[in-house]
Design a protein around this motif. Structure first.
Motif, short mmCIF file in Angstrom:
data_model
loop_
_atom_site.label_atom_id
_atom_site.label_comp_id
_atom_site.label_asym_id
_atom_site.label_seq_id
_atom_site.Cartn_x
_atom_site.Cartn_y
_atom_site.Cartn_z
N PHE A 40 0.83 -1.20 0.00
CA PHE A 40 0.00 0.00 0.00
C PHE A 40 0.87 1.26 0.00
CE2 PHE A 40 -2.32 3.31 2.32
CZ PHE A 40 -3.43 3.44 1.49
N ASN A 41 1.96 1.24 0.75
CA ASN A 41 2.85 2.40 0.83
C ASN A 41 3.73 2.56 -0.40
OD1 ASN A 41 1.91 3.12 3.37
ND2 ASN A 41 3.48 1.95 4.43
N LEU A 42 4.12 1.47 -1.04
CA LEU A 42 5.02 1.56 -2.19
C LEU A 42 4.29 1.81 -3.51
CD1 LEU A 42 7.69 -1.21 -1.55
CD2 LEU A 42 7.86 1.25 -1.17
N LYS A 43 3.03 1.44 -3.60
CA LYS A 43 2.30 1.55 -4.86
C LYS A 43 2.33 2.95 -5.46
CE LYS A 43 -1.25 -1.02 -5.46
NZ LYS A 43 -2.60 -1.62 -5.43
N PRO A 44 2.04 4.03 -4.71
CA PRO A 44 2.09 5.37 -5.32
C PRO A 44 3.49 5.77 -5.78
CG PRO A 44 1.19 5.48 -3.09
CD PRO A 44 1.58 4.08 -3.33
N VAL A 45 4.51 5.32 -5.07
CA VAL A 45 5.88 5.65 -5.44
C VAL A 45 6.27 4.95 -6.73
CG1 VAL A 45 8.29 5.53 -4.71
CG2 VAL A 45 6.51 6.02 -3.03
N VAL A 46 5.91 3.68 -6.84
CA VAL A 46 6.27 2.88 -8.01
C VAL A 46 5.53 3.39 -9.25
CG1 VAL A 46 6.11 0.58 -9.02
CG2 VAL A 46 6.88 0.85 -6.67
N ARG A 47 4.30 3.82 -9.09
CA ARG A 47 3.52 4.30 -10.25
C ARG A 47 4.09 5.57 -10.85
NH1 ARG A 47 -2.74 3.25 -8.47
NH2 ARG A 47 -2.67 1.00 -8.76
N THR A 48 4.79 6.38 -10.07
CA THR A 48 5.35 7.62 -10.59
C THR A 48 6.71 7.42 -11.24
OG1 THR A 48 6.36 8.18 -8.47
CG2 THR A 48 4.13 9.00 -8.88
N ARG A 49 7.28 6.26 -11.10
CA ARG A 49 8.62 5.99 -11.64
C ARG A 49 8.53 5.59 -13.10
NH1 ARG A 49 14.04 6.72 -10.17
NH2 ARG A 49 15.23 5.18 -11.32
N GLN A 50 9.12 6.37 -13.96
CA GLN A 50 9.16 6.06 -15.39
C GLN A 50 10.57 6.24 -15.90
OE1 GLN A 50 6.78 4.83 -17.31
NE2 GLN A 50 5.31 4.89 -15.64
N PRO A 51 11.17 5.34 -16.59
CA PRO A 51 10.79 3.95 -16.79
C PRO A 51 11.09 3.15 -15.53
CG PRO A 51 12.90 4.32 -17.82
CD PRO A 51 12.43 5.65 -17.28
N PHE A 52 10.39 2.05 -15.39
CA PHE A 52 10.54 1.19 -14.21
C PHE A 52 11.88 0.47 -14.26
CE2 PHE A 52 9.99 -2.74 -11.84
CZ PHE A 52 9.51 -2.24 -10.64
N ASN A 53 12.54 0.37 -13.13
CA ASN A 53 13.85 -0.26 -13.04
C ASN A 53 13.84 -1.23 -11.85
OD1 ASN A 53 16.53 -0.94 -12.67
ND2 ASN A 53 17.28 1.13 -13.01
#
Length: 74
Positions: A40-53
């Motif tokens: 729940f805490n990581l989902k918003p952070v991961v969604r803003t990361r482009q491109p995903f690594n």
């Protein structure tokens, strides 16, 4: 009967079944409720990361777990 202790909240996990009621992440054992809170805490952070690594994500995951262990919660 085998018991396991969550590395974050220190609660005992009764009858542990991997990937069901506990998760082994970054060399730590995490109960289901702590795992849900971590996602729940990581989902918003991961969604803003482009491109995903994946290297970045693994480091973020490890850092988040270590901080949670120090605080005793997520």
């Amino acid at each position: 009967m085998k018991t396991l202790t969550c590395d974050v909240c220190r609660h005992a996990i009764q009858q542990p079944v991997s990937e069901r009621n506990y998760f082994h992440l970054a060399h730590r054992d995490i109960c289901e409720s702590c795992h849900d809170e971590l996602e729940f805490n990581l989902k918003p952070v991961v969604r803003t990361r482009q491109p995903f690594n994946y290297e970045w994500y693994n480091q973020l995951l490890q850092d988040s777990i270590e901080k949670a262990i120090q605080k005793g919660k997520f």
